[in-house]
Design a protein around this motif. Sequence first.
Motif, mmCIF file in Angstrom:
data_model
loop_
_atom_site.group_PDB
_atom_site.id
_atom_site.type_symbol
_atom_site.label_atom_id
_atom_site.label_comp_id
_atom_site.label_asym_id
_atom_site.label_seq_id
_atom_site.Cartn_x
_atom_site.Cartn_y
_atom_site.Cartn_z
ATOM 1 N N THR A 84 8.133 4.658 -69.580
ATOM 2 C CA THR A 84 7.512 5.487 -70.616
ATOM 3 C C THR A 84 5.991 5.528 -70.487
ATOM 4 O O THR A 84 5.422 6.563 -70.137
ATOM 5 N N ALA A 85 5.331 4.400 -70.727
ATOM 6 C CA ALA A 85 3.861 4.387 -70.752
ATOM 7 C C ALA A 85 3.265 4.587 -69.368
ATOM 8 O O ALA A 85 2.351 5.397 -69.184
ATOM 9 N N SER A 91 5.490 8.744 -73.524
ATOM 10 C CA SER A 91 4.771 7.480 -73.686
ATOM 11 C C SER A 91 4.701 7.019 -75.132
ATOM 12 O O SER A 91 4.408 5.846 -75.391
ATOM 13 N N GLU A 92 4.999 7.900 -76.086
ATOM 14 C CA GLU A 92 4.993 7.458 -77.484
ATOM 15 C C GLU A 92 6.090 6.431 -77.742
ATOM 16 O O GLU A 92 5.991 5.618 -78.673
ATOM 17 N N LEU A 93 7.141 6.443 -76.903
ATOM 18 C CA LEU A 93 8.208 5.461 -77.069
ATOM 19 C C LEU A 93 7.740 4.055 -76.724
ATOM 20 O O LEU A 93 8.353 3.072 -77.147
ATOM 21 N N ALA A 94 6.670 3.957 -75.957
ATOM 22 C CA ALA A 94 6.146 2.642 -75.581
ATOM 23 C C ALA A 94 5.266 2.048 -76.666
ATOM 24 O O ALA A 94 4.844 0.889 -76.533
ATOM 25 N N TYR A 95 4.994 2.814 -77.714
ATOM 26 C CA TYR A 95 4.144 2.294 -78.785
ATOM 27 C C TYR A 95 4.778 1.054 -79.407
ATOM 28 O O TYR A 95 4.076 0.095 -79.761
ATOM 29 N N GLU A 96 6.099 1.055 -79.536
ATOM 30 C CA GLU A 96 6.790 -0.089 -80.128
ATOM 31 C C GLU A 96 6.898 -1.254 -79.152
ATOM 32 O O GLU A 96 7.221 -2.370 -79.563
ATOM 33 N N TYR A 121 1.033 5.483 -63.240
ATOM 34 C CA TYR A 121 1.519 5.431 -61.865
ATOM 35 C C TYR A 121 2.881 6.124 -61.826
ATOM 36 O O TYR A 121 3.739 5.885 -62.693
ATOM 37 N N PRO A 122 3.099 6.989 -60.826
ATOM 38 C CA PRO A 122 4.393 7.702 -60.731
ATOM 39 C C PRO A 122 5.474 6.782 -60.174
ATOM 40 O O PRO A 122 5.828 6.829 -58.994
ATOM 41 N N VAL A 123 6.033 5.949 -61.023
ATOM 42 C CA VAL A 123 6.966 4.912 -60.588
ATOM 43 C C VAL A 123 8.315 5.527 -60.217
ATOM 44 O O VAL A 123 8.911 6.272 -60.997
ATOM 45 N N ASP A 124 8.769 5.194 -59.006
ATOM 46 C CA ASP A 124 10.120 5.560 -58.591
ATOM 47 C C ASP A 124 11.039 4.345 -58.598
ATOM 48 O O ASP A 124 12.216 4.450 -58.917
#
Length: 255
Positions: A84-85, A91-96, A121-124
Amino acid sequence: MGTTGEGRFLSSPRFRRRLAKGGVLLAVVGTGALVSILFWNTADPVVYPPSHQAAQVYLPDLPVDYPASEKRAVISIASRFLDTAVRRNHSELAYELAGPGLRAGTTRRHWREGDIPVVPYPVDDARWKFDYSYADEIGLQVLVFPTAAAASDLRPMIFNMSLKAVGSGAKRHWLVDSWTPRGGSGGSGTVRKDQGSPFALGAAVESTTARLGAGWLVFPLLILIFGALILPLGVIGFERHRSRRAQRAYEASRS
């Protein structure tokens, strides 16, 4: 019989005088350096009034070996944070998932818009390694691989992630406290995604720095001062011996 270059120099009164002066000067300089090391701080000691408060003793955190279930829970939170972040995918899901230190100065709106203190970072794919673990903090080394679209511009990188425990009892859980690139991690570009276990990054490289005490500085200075004093005295003694021997030979030749 001819004399060597060294003998001519030693037989020269001017050279002997210069050698003696140079030795004395070297001894003075070495003595000054030795005194400055041993007696550098000549100020009067500061005396503080006695305190009747309890002494504050620093106790370092002790490592904790968490069970596999707790490690899986930490990896699960870290993985969701990457999805998410770090990937900037909702990325708002990573707020918690973020701790107070990482949320500081931001709101849920900032996280929804991606304006957050998290290096993207474009994580694969990712690999995980536990760097340290204490009672209320866990550190991870995270090796991330870029997506195929970004592979031409980015290489695999290693990030440091720390998580801190919040709550107590059944409500105790882990939140991400920091996410920073690890220095020199660009060298991981030779690692392939099909190498190793998903929970292994390989052994971390440790470095140690040796420090020399003041004694190691004093010892060469003592040798330097000793040599500066002995060398001129030795030359003078040698020349006196030669003079006396020449005087005896001269007196014997006349008798």
